[in-house]
Design a protein around this motif. Structure first.
Motif, mmCIF file in Angstrom:
data_model
loop_
_atom_site.group_PDB
_atom_site.id
_atom_site.type_symbol
_atom_site.label_atom_id
_atom_site.label_comp_id
_atom_site.label_asym_id
_atom_site.label_seq_id
_atom_site.Cartn_x
_atom_site.Cartn_y
_atom_site.Cartn_z
ATOM 1 N N SER A 83 0.806 -1.215 0.000
ATOM 2 C CA SER A 83 0.000 0.000 0.000
ATOM 3 C C SER A 83 0.850 1.282 0.000
ATOM 4 O O SER A 83 0.308 2.378 -0.001
ATOM 5 C CB SER A 83 -0.960 -0.005 1.192
ATOM 6 O OG SER A 83 -0.248 -0.190 2.380
ATOM 7 N N ILE A 84 2.173 1.140 -0.055
ATOM 8 C CA ILE A 84 3.025 2.329 -0.175
ATOM 9 C C ILE A 84 2.967 2.844 -1.616
ATOM 10 O O ILE A 84 2.997 2.063 -2.563
ATOM 11 C CB ILE A 84 4.492 1.994 0.188
ATOM 12 C CG1 ILE A 84 4.609 1.638 1.680
ATOM 13 C CG2 ILE A 84 5.418 3.180 -0.132
ATOM 14 C CD1 ILE A 84 5.974 1.139 2.075
ATOM 15 N N ASP A 85 2.854 4.175 -1.771
ATOM 16 C CA ASP A 85 2.811 4.783 -3.122
ATOM 17 C C ASP A 85 4.091 4.483 -3.874
ATOM 18 O O ASP A 85 5.182 4.643 -3.327
ATOM 19 C CB ASP A 85 2.651 6.311 -3.002
ATOM 20 C CG ASP A 85 1.179 6.679 -2.926
ATOM 21 O OD1 ASP A 85 0.352 5.798 -3.248
ATOM 22 O OD2 ASP A 85 0.873 7.820 -2.533
ATOM 23 N N GLY A 86 3.943 4.076 -5.147
ATOM 24 C CA GLY A 86 5.124 3.886 -5.986
ATOM 25 C C GLY A 86 5.642 2.468 -5.988
ATOM 26 O O GLY A 86 6.578 2.153 -6.724
ATOM 27 N N LYS A 88 5.631 -1.278 -7.112
ATOM 28 C CA LYS A 88 5.053 -1.929 -8.272
ATOM 29 C C LYS A 88 4.792 -3.411 -7.997
ATOM 30 O O LYS A 88 3.779 -3.950 -8.403
ATOM 31 C CB LYS A 88 6.012 -1.786 -9.464
ATOM 32 C CG LYS A 88 5.380 -2.159 -10.795
ATOM 33 C CD LYS A 88 6.230 -1.708 -11.971
ATOM 34 C CE LYS A 88 7.304 -2.741 -12.271
ATOM 35 N NZ LYS A 88 8.203 -2.330 -13.343
ATOM 36 N N GLU A 127 7.815 1.662 -9.037
ATOM 37 C CA GLU A 127 7.339 2.127 -10.348
ATOM 38 C C GLU A 127 8.413 2.908 -11.079
ATOM 39 O O GLU A 127 8.776 2.597 -12.195
ATOM 40 C CB GLU A 127 6.115 3.045 -10.162
ATOM 41 C CG GLU A 127 5.009 2.423 -9.347
ATOM 42 C CD GLU A 127 3.838 2.013 -10.209
ATOM 43 O OE1 GLU A 127 3.831 2.369 -11.396
ATOM 44 O OE2 GLU A 127 2.930 1.334 -9.703
ATOM 45 N N GLU A 131 12.342 6.644 -7.129
ATOM 46 C CA GLU A 131 11.632 6.655 -5.842
ATOM 47 C C GLU A 131 12.200 5.659 -4.842
ATOM 48 O O GLU A 131 11.710 5.559 -3.714
ATOM 49 C CB GLU A 131 10.146 6.333 -6.077
ATOM 50 C CG GLU A 131 9.403 7.449 -6.767
ATOM 51 C CD GLU A 131 7.989 7.028 -7.137
ATOM 52 O OE1 GLU A 131 7.664 5.840 -6.992
ATOM 53 O OE2 GLU A 131 7.236 7.914 -7.570
#
Ligand SMILES: Nc1ncnc2c1ncn2[C@@H]1O[C@H](COP(=O)(O)OP(=O)(O)OP(=O)(O)O)[C@@H](O)[C@H]1O
Ligand SMILES: [Mg+2]
Lengths: 290, 231
Positions: A83-86, A88, A127, A131
């Motif tokens: 659930s962490i942004d970025g 993949k 992604e 990052e």
């Protein structure tokens, strides 16, 4: 504009192309050489980018899980990482899997009878490679994670290199695009200059600017088109040769496949044609003012 | 009489500072035949160049068919030129085209139909007496023949006005006389003619209106005039 006038423009363009045969050849040569240089740098820069992307995509984070954490908690952690942004892709590697891999690397016998010292872990892909540091930091904060590794320092250095490669590639491309326009407009200027009298006569007997301009534009486009065809043929030959060479001798680097070059060659063709039109339109401007 | 050309207070000062024309006021009627005379440097060529917008006047207004041509946008200039047939002193024929092609070209430029071109061009070439040289290129022609070809090109689109700058400049007296007769014939069919010339005998013999320029000024305007009265 009438159809016969359009026919006249094309006839005129072709007649002039052949009448000024040597000049036309010189223009085609100039377009071809400019585009070969430009195209070479384009291919170099595209390949830099391609290689850089390849390398970047291999960057991943390994997050080691504390030994005390049970199965249920591990699922919880996996969910948290996902659930962490970025992020993949998250792959769980159990103690046993890790040991298997390790055994493969160092040899079965050596580890016989030893208790598995390896922790459970997650392999995380992001992604966008840039990052990586941020994501790693956030994973570290998750309860139950012991340690996070992602090649700190090395990754940052890699990004710096690929960043500069891209920048230099772009700058070189821009410079050579400008040089190409310059060469083309100058060669066509010679053609136009040798016919300035004809142009002024046309103007004095009542021709409109566009009537005078069109044959020159078409001539310029034909020159640009032919020149870029030659450039593309030579570039394609050269590139496929280089591709095979690299594939055989430096297998760890994979260049952009030759098929993708053809997509770019369409762009080169368009560019050569447009440059030709611009070059002639540009050089005729002055002579129309009569 | 309706005026096809009118100059009002026209002056022309070239960028170098040379005042080629000074306060010219003149009216030329439809169908007139006008000689423009004067010593070299008097401003004759400048006078003509102002008419077809090779040059713009520094001051004053020029009207052609009642339209002020000093105010034309660049886009409108070609349409002015189509109503004027200009015979340049250096002919300005296209060297790679034959006589026929040169004349036809003037019609192609204004997008005339091929049928009309095929019909009209031979007729005009015959009119100037050049039928036998229709397929020759300019460099294969004598000066007089080139002059005729240039005249044919000026004529082919039926202009309202024919402007000729020294049309007999380098020609022998007989040929000059023939060209003048030709111009006179064209004039008799209703076309206005403005001819700058140094050919004294011809001007004296033709008895047309004479405008005399001297040092940029219009010093004489005489119906049925002669080349020069003083000398
Ligand atoms: N483009 C130009 N720039 C500067 N001065 C010019 C230009 N054209 C003509 N002149 C000057 O303007 C004056 C008038 O020139 P113009 O050509 O009108 O004379 P002209 O009467 O036609 O002479 P000629 O009989 O020799 O042809 C001359 O003094 C000439 O030097
Ligand atoms: Mg003159």
């Amino acid at each position: 504009m009438k159809l016969r006038t359009i026919r006249y423009f094309f006839r005129e363009a072709f007649v002039n192309l052949f009448r000024n045969g040597w000049m036309s050849l010189a223009s085609i040569g100039a377009v071809a050489s400019a585009l070969i240089i430009f195209g070479s740098f384009l291919m170099i820069s595209i390949n830099f980018d391609y290689i850089a992307k390849n390398v970047e995509s291999q960057v991943e984070i390994t997050a080691y899980v504390e030994d005390s954490v049970d199965k249920l908690k591990i699922n919880q952690i996996e969910y948290n990482i996902k659930s962490i942004d970025g992020v993949k892709e998250v792959v769980f590697v159990s103690k046993e899997q890790a040991l298997e891999e390790f055994k493969k690397q160092v040899g079965e016998e050596l580890l016989e009878g030893i208790e598995n010292p390896l922790p459970n872990s997650f392999r995380v892909k992001v992604e966008t490679p840039q990052e990586v540091a941020g994501v790693a930091e956030r994973i570290q904060k998750i309860d139950g994670i012991e340690e996070v590794k992602y090649g700190k320092g090395v990754v940052e250095k890699l990004f710096k290199i690929t960043y500069w490669m891209r920048l230099v590639g772009l700058a070189v491309m821009a410079i050579f695009a400008a040089i190409s326009v310059f060469i083309i407009s100058n060669t066509i200027k010679i053609t136009v200059f040798s016919r300035r009298r004809e142009i002024s006569i046309m103007k004095y007997i009542g021709a409109t600017d566009w009537f005078v301009r069109w044959p020159f534009l078409i001539e310029g486009m034909l020159l640009g088109f032919t020149g870029s065809l030659i450039a593309i043929a030579l570039l394609a030959t050269g590139y496929s040769y280089l591709y095979d060479m690299v594939k055989m001798n430096v297998p760890m680097i994979s260049l952009l496949p030759i098929e993708e070059f053809y997509d770019y060659s369409l762009g080169l063709l368009l560019m050569g044609t447009v440059l030709g039109a611009f070059g002639s339109g540009f050089s005729i401007r002055k002579f129309l003012r009569v | 009489m309706q005026h096809i050309i009118e100059m009002v207070g026209v002056s022309k000062i070239y960028p170098g500072g040379c005042a080629a024309l000074k306060d010219i006021n003149v009216k030329i009627g439809k169908g007139e035949f006008v000689f423009l005379v004067g010593p070299t440097g008097a401003g004759k060529s400048t006078f003509l160049k102002l008419l077809f917008r090779e040059e713009l006047p520094t001051r004053g207004q020029i009207f052609i068919n009642g339209k002020n041509i000093t105010r034309l946008k660049p886009k409108e200039v070609p349409y002015l030129r189509r109503r004027l047939g200009v015979v340049f002193q250096d002919f300005r024929l296209l060297p790679q085209k034959t006589v026929y092609e040169n004349v036809a070209f003037a019609m192609e430029v204004i997008e005339a139909s091929p049928r009309e071109i095929r019909r009209r061009v031979p007729k005009v070439i015959e009119m100037v007496g050049l039928s036998h040289k229709m397929n020759s290129r300019p460099h294969e022609l004598s000066g007089g023949e080139q002059q005729r070809a240039a005249l044919a090109r000026a004529l082919v689109n039926n202009p309202d006005v024919i402007i000729a700058d020294e049309p007999t400049g380098n020609l022998d007296p007989d040929t000059s006389w023939e060209i003048m007769k030709l111009l006179d014939e064209i004039n008799k069919k209703g076309t206005t003619l403005i001819v700058a010339t140094h050919a004294k005998e011809l001007v004296d013999a033709m008895k047309k209106r004479v405008l005399q320029l001297e040092d940029g000024r219009l010093v004489r305007d005489e119906e049925r005039g002669v080349y020069c009265c003083e000398t």
